[in-house]
Write a protein that holds these residues in place. Structure first.
Motif, PDB file in Angstrom:
ATOM      1  N   ALA A 210       0.837  -1.210   0.000  1.00  0.00           N
ATOM      2  CA  ALA A 210       0.000   0.000   0.000  1.00  0.00           C
ATOM      3  C   ALA A 210       0.868   1.255   0.000  1.00  0.00           C
ATOM      4  O   ALA A 210       0.598   2.218  -0.730  1.00  0.00           O
ATOM      5  CB  ALA A 210      -0.932  -0.005   1.206  1.00  0.00           C
ATOM      6  N   LYS A 211       1.910   1.247   0.801  1.00  0.00           N
ATOM      7  CA  LYS A 211       2.796   2.406   0.842  1.00  0.00           C
ATOM      8  C   LYS A 211       3.544   2.597  -0.475  1.00  0.00           C
ATOM      9  O   LYS A 211       3.970   3.706  -0.801  1.00  0.00           O
ATOM     10  CB  LYS A 211       3.783   2.271   2.011  1.00  0.00           C
ATOM     11  CG  LYS A 211       3.113   2.457   3.367  1.00  0.00           C
ATOM     12  CD  LYS A 211       4.103   2.601   4.498  1.00  0.00           C
ATOM     13  CE  LYS A 211       4.741   1.284   4.878  1.00  0.00           C
ATOM     14  NZ  LYS A 211       5.581   1.410   6.096  1.00  0.00           N
TER      15      LYS A 211
ATOM     16  N   VAL B 236      -6.069   0.901   3.000  1.00  0.00           N
ATOM     17  CA  VAL B 236      -6.129   0.081   1.801  1.00  0.00           C
ATOM     18  C   VAL B 236      -7.584   0.010   1.360  1.00  0.00           C
ATOM     19  O   VAL B 236      -8.499   0.168   2.173  1.00  0.00           O
ATOM     20  CB  VAL B 236      -5.565  -1.338   2.030  1.00  0.00           C
ATOM     21  CG1 VAL B 236      -4.122  -1.289   2.484  1.00  0.00           C
ATOM     22  CG2 VAL B 236      -6.412  -2.112   3.045  1.00  0.00           C
TER      23      VAL B 236
ATOM     24  N   ASP C  30      -2.508  -0.241  -3.260  1.00  0.00           N
ATOM     25  CA  ASP C  30      -3.398  -0.232  -2.098  1.00  0.00           C
ATOM     26  C   ASP C  30      -4.770  -0.826  -2.392  1.00  0.00           C
ATOM     27  O   ASP C  30      -5.654  -0.780  -1.534  1.00  0.00           O
ATOM     28  CB  ASP C  30      -3.565   1.201  -1.572  1.00  0.00           C
ATOM     29  CG  ASP C  30      -4.207   2.130  -2.597  1.00  0.00           C
ATOM     30  OD1 ASP C  30      -4.236   1.784  -3.797  1.00  0.00           O
ATOM     31  OD2 ASP C  30      -4.673   3.218  -2.192  1.00  0.00           O
ATOM     32  N   LYS C  31      -4.998  -1.380  -3.584  1.00  0.00           N
ATOM     33  CA  LYS C  31      -6.288  -1.990  -3.927  1.00  0.00           C
ATOM     34  C   LYS C  31      -6.173  -3.494  -3.708  1.00  0.00           C
ATOM     35  O   LYS C  31      -5.668  -4.243  -4.568  1.00  0.00           O
ATOM     36  CB  LYS C  31      -6.690  -1.675  -5.364  1.00  0.00           C
ATOM     37  CG  LYS C  31      -6.611  -0.203  -5.748  1.00  0.00           C
ATOM     38  CD  LYS C  31      -7.428   0.685  -4.841  1.00  0.00           C
ATOM     39  CE  LYS C  31      -7.455   2.130  -5.338  1.00  0.00           C
ATOM     40  NZ  LYS C  31      -6.120   2.745  -5.482  1.00  0.00           N
TER      41      LYS C  31
ATOM     42  N   ARG D 133      -5.104   7.568   5.149  1.00  0.00           N
ATOM     43  CA  ARG D 133      -4.346   6.363   4.798  1.00  0.00           C
ATOM     44  C   ARG D 133      -5.294   5.171   4.693  1.00  0.00           C
ATOM     45  O   ARG D 133      -6.480   5.284   4.933  1.00  0.00           O
ATOM     46  CB  ARG D 133      -3.265   6.091   5.849  1.00  0.00           C
ATOM     47  CG  ARG D 133      -2.332   7.259   6.067  1.00  0.00           C
ATOM     48  CD  ARG D 133      -1.443   7.036   7.269  1.00  0.00           C
ATOM     49  NE  ARG D 133      -0.705   8.250   7.614  1.00  0.00           N
ATOM     50  CZ  ARG D 133       0.043   8.393   8.699  1.00  0.00           C
ATOM     51  NH1 ARG D 133       0.164   7.394   9.556  1.00  0.00           N
ATOM     52  NH2 ARG D 133       0.668   9.533   8.928  1.00  0.00           N
TER      53      ARG D 133
ATOM     54  N   ASP E 282      -1.955  -0.287  -9.205  1.00  0.00           N
ATOM     55  CA  ASP E 282      -2.319  -0.064  -7.804  1.00  0.00           C
ATOM     56  C   ASP E 282      -2.912  -1.321  -7.177  1.00  0.00           C
ATOM     57  O   ASP E 282      -3.468  -1.261  -6.088  1.00  0.00           O
ATOM     58  CB  ASP E 282      -3.317   1.093  -7.694  1.00  0.00           C
ATOM     59  CG  ASP E 282      -4.585   0.851  -8.504  1.00  0.00           C
ATOM     60  OD1 ASP E 282      -4.576  -0.047  -9.373  1.00  0.00           O
ATOM     61  OD2 ASP E 282      -5.584   1.564  -8.277  1.00  0.00           O
TER      62      ASP E 282
ATOM     63  N   LEU F 194       1.160   1.217   9.028  1.00  0.00           N
ATOM     64  CA  LEU F 194       0.577   2.390   8.368  1.00  0.00           C
ATOM     65  C   LEU F 194       0.415   3.577   9.308  1.00  0.00           C
ATOM     66  O   LEU F 194       0.048   4.674   8.878  1.00  0.00           O
ATOM     67  CB  LEU F 194      -0.784   2.031   7.766  1.00  0.00           C
ATOM     68  CG  LEU F 194      -0.763   1.044   6.600  1.00  0.00           C
ATOM     69  CD1 LEU F 194      -2.184   0.647   6.212  1.00  0.00           C
ATOM     70  CD2 LEU F 194      -0.029   1.635   5.398  1.00  0.00           C
TER      71      LEU F 194
END
Length: 602
Positions: free
Chosen positions: A279-280, A316, A284-285, A314, A333, A390
């Motif tokens: 995700a970072k 996901v 993030d999908k 932030r 993504d 996160l």
């Protein structure tokens, strides 16, 4: 660029897109944990002694109020604690079976009922056990359809709410309690069971009105972490599922995820570290691929990830039940997580192609459905680990209260004026109405739609929120719609019925990354169903719930960019399609359908 695709007002085909787009170059993702972003995240978790601190319930691992977090860590020992309640739960289920109840209706929202859905889809009820029906909708037709299928004298209702005052659960309770009492069933209270925390309003209602039984859940277990508590296990036992074996599988995962192994050898921490690290890095999908029997896990995981991690800008974006496509329709993504039963290789050709195209694919094979108990715990601990990585508190829902306040305010307005607030009409064609709340008129519905979708950028997602009667046909058409949007725009899509999503993904929508576009489908109800003592019916309640999130960006006071198509005729079938210069055709969403769309400012 997506905007260029809309320069001529036409949504291009896959062939058009492929002709002008260079596909991502393949790279090996055979070992997800070797990717730099994931390695960095795992280094962080190890440096913070995540496992040692987790198992002593060190609440300072996460950002937030330490006492509050410490009070939400009961899920860590839930599989162990609940083993002491197995015989009681089984005895209760046997009693209900002996009394020949034919149906059990679970009235609840979000974490109070998602686990029951998982069990229902994976196992169903065994011969001789009652059918379990989950009702988590305020759609009046859905409520009426549920009533019509029941023999009230042989129906048990479970009212499930951790807080004990969930408005939807209590409204459904009031309705079905009135139905039971009107049917002249003696001792109406014995047709109701409560699952809640000690001392909550529902606990008091149950005691004062003669409920058959109240299961008091440990208060230290949050709703979305409660699958392995009374909230999940009581419905499972009523279906005839072997809850002892289920908890044994869960306990085996607890042992495997203890602090006697390193973080890099811990199945749950590796999963959480991978999701957070990817995700970072922009992936993030989290796109779920599930065996048919495991489809119920999708909404449960969706809620767990969205509500726990979607905050402070932030998080996901869990993508559940999106039909698999060719690699060309996916952006960079995505991360795919496949949870499949042994022998199920239907998705393998798609997953292999996605890996070849450079997309990370995480595979979680399980031997049989009872391992769902282990998966519950794996994903809970993975979410806790991802929260640390996160920098968010996975145990709160800071924007959730604002939704409830908005709903209450809208209903208060309705009681005074018998109207809910309306936006000005921008365009109207054939009974379909467009409202954007931007103070500008649109030349046509199709132009308004194209303008809205033209905002989509790489890395965005589209969330379709359907305030429609849940039916198989409607869901099929929603799936068609999301697939068209995914394939044309190359963005992730989610679909959920309202108000269900308010208790599943709304925290992400309001508090997560500002990369969502929101299409809300609504429609006039053919008939309303009154809520006893409320002064309004389920149709008004549902309308207020839809407005509660669509009209405001919580915390900013800024109106969302929002488009709504509403069919005011209850006899028409409103049609929405995404074709060049066309907004009415054969892709129908149901009687009196409407569509609303919004984008969080970013």
């Amino acid at each position: 660029m997506v905007a260029e695709q809309y320069a001529d007002g036409v949504i291009r085909t896959d062939a058009d897109y492929a002709a002008t787009t260079v596909p991502p170059s393949p790279r090996s993702v055979d070992q997800i944990d070797k990717l730099p972003a994931v390695q960095e995240t795992m280094d962080t978790l190890e440096a913070q002694d995540f496992l040692d601190r987790l198992w002593v319930k060190d609440a300072t691992l996460w950002k937030g109020e330490v006492p509050s977090i410490r009070h939400r860590l009961g899920w860590l020992t839930s599989p162990t604690i609940m083993r002491g309640h197995i015989e009681d739960i089984k005895s209760f289920a046997d009693e209900i079976r002996r009394l020949q109840f034919t149906h059990v209706v679970l009235l609840g929202m979000g974490g109070a009922c998602f686990a029951a859905d998982v069990f229902n889809l994976a196992f169903g009820s065994k011969m001789g056990f009652p059918d379990v029906v989950v009702l988590d909708s305020t759609d009046p037709a859905a409520v009426k359809q549920t009533l019509d299928r029941l023999a009230l004298a042989r129906t048990l209702f479970i009212v499930a709410s951790k807080s004990g005052d969930t408005p939807e659960a209590l409204a459904l309770y009031e309705y079905f309690r009135a139905q039971i009492e009107a049917s002249s069933v003696p001792r109406s209270g014995i047709h109701f069971v409560a699952i809640t925390d000690p001392g909550r309003p529902l606990d008091k209602i149950a005691a004062e009105t003669g409920f058959r039984r109240t299961f008091l859940n440990p208060a230290s277990i949050g709703a979305r972490f409660s699958a392995l508590s009374f909230f999940g296990l009581v419905p499972a036992a009523l279906m005839g599922i072997d809850v002892k074996s289920l908890l044994e599988r869960a306990h085996a995962m607890v042992e495997a995820c203890g602090n006697t192994v390193s973080a890099r050898d811990n199945a749950a921490v590796r999963l959480g570290g991978a999701l957070a690290g990817l995700a970072k890095a922009g992936r993030d999908k989290v796109t779920l691929v599930l065996s048919r029997k495991l489809h119920g896990l999708g909404p449960w995981i969706e809620q767990l990830l969205a509500e726990s991690l979607g905050k402070n800008g932030r998080g996901v974006v869990p993508v559940d039940d999106e039909p698999l496509g060719s690699p060309v329709v996916y952006g960079e993504d995505r991360v795919f997580v496949a949870i499949t039963l042994d022998g199920d290789d239907l998705a393998e050709p798609y997953l292999d192609a996605l890996e070849e195209a450079g997309h990370p694919v995480i595979r979680i094979p399980i031997q049989d459905p009872l391992e769902i108990g282990a998966e519950f715990f794996r994903w809970e601990l993975a979410t806790a680990a991802a929260g640390v990585a996160l920098g968010v508190n996975p145990f709160d829902e800071p924007d959730g209260a604002r939704v409830r306040e908005n709903i209450s305010a809208l209903l208060a307005t309705w009681r005074k004026t018998r109207r809910l607030p309306e936006w000005p009409v921008d365009a109207e064609e054939n009974g379909l109405v467009l409202m954007t709340n931007r103070g500008t008129k649109s030349p046509s519905l199709s132009a308004g739609l194209v303008g809205f979708l033209g905002q989509a950028r790489p890395g965005d997602y589209i969330a379709i929120q359907a305030y429609l009667t849940p039916t198989a046909d409607t869901w099929s058409r929603l799936q068609e719609l999301r697939t068209v949007l995914r394939d044309r725009l190359k963005v992730a899509t989610t679909v959920a019925y309202g108000p269900r999503y308010l208790h599943a993904t709304s925290q992400l929508h309001m508090g997560g990354p500002p990369n969502g576009l929101f299409l809300q489908l609504t429609g006039d109800d053919k008939e309303d169903v009154l809520i006893p003592g409320a002064g309004y019916g389920f149709a008004t309640f549902k309308a207020a719930q839809g407005d509660s999130q669509a009209h405001h960006v919580p915390g900013s006071g800024t109106p969302r960019r929002h488009a709504t198509w509403t069919d005011y005729s209850v006899t028409r079938r409103a049609s929405l399609t995404f074709r060049p210069r066309c907004c009415t055709s054969s892709r129908r969403c149901g009687p009196g359908a409407s569509c609303s769309a919004s984008r969080r400012p970013g």
